[in-house]
Motif scaffolding. Structure first.
Motif, short mmCIF file in Angstrom:
data_model
loop_
_atom_site.label_atom_id
_atom_site.label_comp_id
_atom_site.label_asym_id
_atom_site.label_seq_id
_atom_site.Cartn_x
_atom_site.Cartn_y
_atom_site.Cartn_z
N ALA A 52 0.91 -1.20 0.05
CA ALA A 52 -0.23 0.14 0.02
C ALA A 52 0.94 1.11 0.04
O ALA A 52 1.95 1.30 0.49
N PRO A 53 0.51 2.42 -0.50
CA PRO A 53 -0.66 2.63 -1.27
C PRO A 53 -0.79 2.00 -2.65
O PRO A 53 0.22 1.80 -3.25
N LYS A 54 -2.02 1.31 -3.22
CA LYS A 54 -2.06 0.91 -4.52
C LYS A 54 -3.48 1.06 -4.95
O LYS A 54 -4.30 1.19 -4.48
N LYS A 55 -3.34 1.68 -6.50
CA LYS A 55 -4.52 1.73 -6.95
C LYS A 55 -5.51 0.50 -7.10
O LYS A 55 -5.10 -0.49 -7.73
N ALA A 56 -6.61 0.77 -6.77
CA ALA A 56 -7.81 -0.20 -6.81
C ALA A 56 -8.78 0.01 -8.00
O ALA A 56 -9.23 -0.95 -8.23
N VAL A 57 -8.86 1.16 -8.27
CA VAL A 57 -9.46 1.55 -9.26
C VAL A 57 -8.89 2.82 -10.21
O VAL A 57 -8.59 4.07 -9.42
N GLU A 58 -8.72 2.73 -11.60
CA GLU A 58 -8.03 3.70 -12.11
C GLU A 58 -8.79 4.78 -12.51
O GLU A 58 -10.05 4.78 -12.05
#
Length: 93
Positions: free
Chosen positions: A52-58
């Motif tokens: 984390a942090p990591k994109k879950a939705v572009e």
């Protein structure tokens, strides 16, 4: 994030992000051809995973209704993003 491009437009600066559990939702306004704004959002997973942090939705444009001001479009974008987090609808992580 403000440098993301969708449909040839650069979204305006995000409204203050909203944190919901392990996720943070960023609301944007994308100019529509008629001078109004489409809501758009990005969802990041900010905790609960090792990378984390990591994109879950572009960047996702909500194209069901436009709004007269950037502020309204951004608030609606956050609302749509929160709904997606709460229902765990197609989150990437």
């Amino acid at each position: 994030m403000e440098d993301l491009i969708m449909s040839g437009f650069t979204p305006s600066k995000s409204v203050d992000p909203w944190t919901e559990g392990d996720y943070r939702v960023y609301g944007y306004a994308i100019p529509a051809p008629d001078g109004t704004y489409w809501p758009a959002y990005i969802i990041e997973r900010i905790q609960g995973i090792s990378d984390a942090p990591k994109k879950a939705v572009e960047l996702h444009q909500v194209d069901i209704q436009t709004f007269a001001t950037q502020g309204l479009a951004k608030m609606m974008a956050v609302s749509h993003g929160l709904q997606r987090v709460r229902t765990k609808d197609r989150l990437g992580c």
